[in-house]
Design an enzyme around this catalytic site. Structure first.
Site, PDB file in Angstrom:
ATOM      1  N   SER A 110      -4.891  -2.674  -2.013  1.00 34.89           N
ATOM      2  CA  SER A 110      -4.610  -1.603  -1.062  1.00 34.89           C
ATOM      3  C   SER A 110      -5.784  -0.628  -0.974  1.00 34.89           C
ATOM      4  O   SER A 110      -6.484  -0.380  -1.960  1.00 34.89           O
ATOM      5  CB  SER A 110      -3.349  -0.845  -1.504  1.00 34.89           C
ATOM      6  OG  SER A 110      -3.164   0.323  -0.742  1.00 34.89           O
ATOM      7  N   TYR A 133      -6.105   0.628   5.562  1.00 35.28           N
ATOM      8  CA  TYR A 133      -5.508   1.603   6.465  1.00 35.28           C
ATOM      9  C   TYR A 133      -6.613   2.125   7.370  1.00 35.28           C
ATOM     10  O   TYR A 133      -7.750   2.337   6.931  1.00 35.28           O
ATOM     11  CB  TYR A 133      -4.902   2.768   5.680  1.00 35.28           C
ATOM     12  CG  TYR A 133      -3.627   2.430   4.953  1.00 35.28           C
ATOM     13  CD1 TYR A 133      -2.513   1.960   5.645  1.00 35.28           C
ATOM     14  CD2 TYR A 133      -3.525   2.593   3.579  1.00 35.28           C
ATOM     15  CE1 TYR A 133      -1.338   1.662   4.985  1.00 35.28           C
ATOM     16  CE2 TYR A 133      -2.350   2.299   2.905  1.00 35.28           C
ATOM     17  CZ  TYR A 133      -1.262   1.829   3.619  1.00 35.28           C
ATOM     18  OH  TYR A 133      -0.095   1.528   2.965  1.00 35.28           O
ATOM     19  N   THR A 159      -3.104  -2.831   8.426  1.00 33.36           N
ATOM     20  CA  THR A 159      -1.714  -2.389   8.531  1.00 33.36           C
ATOM     21  C   THR A 159      -1.552  -1.546   9.787  1.00 33.36           C
ATOM     22  O   THR A 159      -2.265  -0.555   9.972  1.00 33.36           O
ATOM     23  CB  THR A 159      -1.322  -1.574   7.288  1.00 33.36           C
ATOM     24  OG1 THR A 159      -1.396  -2.418   6.133  1.00 33.36           O
ATOM     25  CG2 THR A 159       0.085  -1.034   7.418  1.00 33.36           C
ATOM     26  N   LYS A 255      -0.684  -6.785   9.438  1.00 31.36           N
ATOM     27  CA  LYS A 255       0.587  -6.522   8.739  1.00 31.36           C
ATOM     28  C   LYS A 255       1.323  -5.371   9.421  1.00 31.36           C
ATOM     29  O   LYS A 255       0.709  -4.406   9.855  1.00 31.36           O
ATOM     30  CB  LYS A 255       0.313  -6.171   7.275  1.00 31.36           C
ATOM     31  CG  LYS A 255       1.565  -5.903   6.439  1.00 31.36           C
ATOM     32  CD  LYS A 255       1.160  -5.662   4.984  1.00 31.36           C
ATOM     33  CE  LYS A 255       2.372  -5.390   4.102  1.00 31.36           C
ATOM     34  NZ  LYS A 255       2.926  -4.032   4.342  1.00 31.36           N
ATOM     35  N   HIS A 279       7.021  -2.186   6.299  1.00 25.50           N
ATOM     36  CA  HIS A 279       6.487  -1.351   5.222  1.00 25.50           C
ATOM     37  C   HIS A 279       7.526  -1.111   4.122  1.00 25.50           C
ATOM     38  O   HIS A 279       7.562  -0.066   3.483  1.00 25.50           O
ATOM     39  CB  HIS A 279       5.989  -0.007   5.770  1.00 25.50           C
ATOM     40  CG  HIS A 279       4.701   0.454   5.146  1.00 25.50           C
ATOM     41  ND1 HIS A 279       3.490   0.376   5.792  1.00 25.50           N
ATOM     42  CD2 HIS A 279       4.426   0.973   3.947  1.00 25.50           C
ATOM     43  CE1 HIS A 279       2.533   0.850   5.020  1.00 25.50           C
ATOM     44  NE2 HIS A 279       3.075   1.208   3.879  1.00 25.50           N
TER      45      HIS A 279
END
Length: 386
Positions: A110, A133, A159, A255, A279
């Protein structure tokens, strides 16, 4: 409580993690947005889907392996990105990544991990994906992609379901934020779990290593907890994604897909795979369960790219159900997270052992010998009784 090797379900790992952690820390990882309707719906959708086994097949040997995105998976699962793991177990990101490598499945790092892109690449011999992100600091965002590329991450995961953060009321009630803002409530909470608190005091609060140097924030991640999304780019759109596709020459996975309309546009854009995800119920409460969103997306994608699904997977039989419905693979986030929060690398390994054992057992009990057979007979393997 029992040692990890005597825990036999993801739920037992979850309870061991809950026993070890302060309530505020556990709730941050365990909770969802608002009334947690979507969080619970994800799990319920799997419970509502029943299996129709086929008998009289030789299942003395079954093969759980598959090939997705031109790579080998020991079973059709990858580890989903989970941020801030170090707040629950110091070194937890690395612990989960090593467990994934041990089981020959991909690990997704992440953006908000407490381990850096480079640290994971140096210390994990397995396959790595990087989840990004989209940050308002565009220069910093593209530098993250460049760092992942130079460290040989084989896939980039963008994402798209977090333009702004969800309202996580557990965090608000617990006075939880990052950086920690100490109150009489959370100080009592933290002090009640010395096995967690003492290492945190001695080692210091973990940093969000990948955000070090980003403008208008600090490495302790002010964009976490109830203010998650504070520094994400709410203007990110299809044109912006096309630029990412042009920039990133390796596999691109998107995603957070819930709409068939989005799925079609993503295929047309040339992405390599999509993940049907909400999520984990942590952002938009009231979003449909991912397993219920899956059929419409599979229909419109029509086999042109792989479709993964995540959210609510706690059993190997859940992975089987997703494949029988037509998904090529699954992602698990909380399952390995609970393992790591309970017992570090040993716990993360145990989580994957449980899922693989249950998945293998489900294949045998349903008469399926290969992943291809699950896909071929999928229509006949499931009966929705609700």
């Amino acid at each position: 409580m029992l040692p990890v090797n005597e825990l036999y379900s993801i739920e037992e790992l979850r309870l061991k993690a809950k026993e070890r952690l302060p309530q505020a820390i556990f709730d941050f990882f365990d909770g969802g947005a608002e009334d947690e309707i979507t969080l619970n719906a994800n799990r319920q959708a799997f419970k509502d889907q029943f299996i129709v086994p086929q008998g009289l097949n030789d299942v003395s040997n079954v093969d759980t392996a598959t090939n997705i995105l031109d790579h080998f998976f020991s079973f059709p699962c990858a580890v989903a990105p989970t941020g801030a793991v170090g707040f629950g177990w110091r070194g937890g990101d690395l612990a989960i990544a090593k467990a994934a490598a041990n089981h020959q499945i991909p690990y997704t790092l992440s953006t908000t991990a407490t381990a850096s892109i480079e640290n994971i690449a140096r210390n994990v011999p397995g396959r790595l994906w990087f989840q990004a992100y989209v940050l308002r600091d565009h220069d910093f965002f593209f530098k993250l992609l460049q760092r992942a590329y130079h460290c040989d991450y084989e896939a980039l995961m963008i994402t798209i379901d977090l333009p702004v953060g969800g309202k996580r009321e557990r965090d608000l009630r617990n006075h939880f934020s990052v950086p920690f803002k100490f109150t009489s409530l959370n100080l009592r909470d933290f002090a009640s779990k010395p096995r967690w608190a003492i290492p945190m005091l001695l080692g210091g609060v973990p940093k969000f290593e990948n955000l070090v140097g980003m403008r208008n924030t600090n490495s302790y991640g002010e964009n976490s907890a109830s203010s998650v999304g504070k520094y994400y780019d709410a203007s990110f759109d299809w044109e912006s994604l096309a630029k990412v596709r042009e920039y990133w020459s390796r596999k691109l996975i998107i995603k957070g897909v819930q709409s068939p309309i989005d799925a079609k546009r993503l295929v047309d854009l040339g992405v390599d795979a999509i993940v049907v995800s909400n999520h984990g119920g942590r952002q938009l409460d009231g979003a449909q369960a991912t397993l219920r969103a899956l059929p419409a997306i599979l229909k419109i994608v029509d086999g042109r790219i792989p479709v993964f699904v995540d959210g609510g997977i706690r059993r190997g039989s859940d992975i089987f159900k997703a494949l029988a419905m037509g998904a090529q693979g699954t992602l698990v986030g909380r399952a390995t997270l609970y393992g790591a929060l309970a017992a570090g690398n040993e716990g993360a390994n145990r989580a994957l052992e449980i899922l693989l054992d249950e998945f293998t057992r489900t294949m045998q009990l349903t008469g399926m010998r290969t992943i291809a057979e699950i896909h071929h007979y999928g229509t006949y393997l499931l009966a929705n009784n609700k």
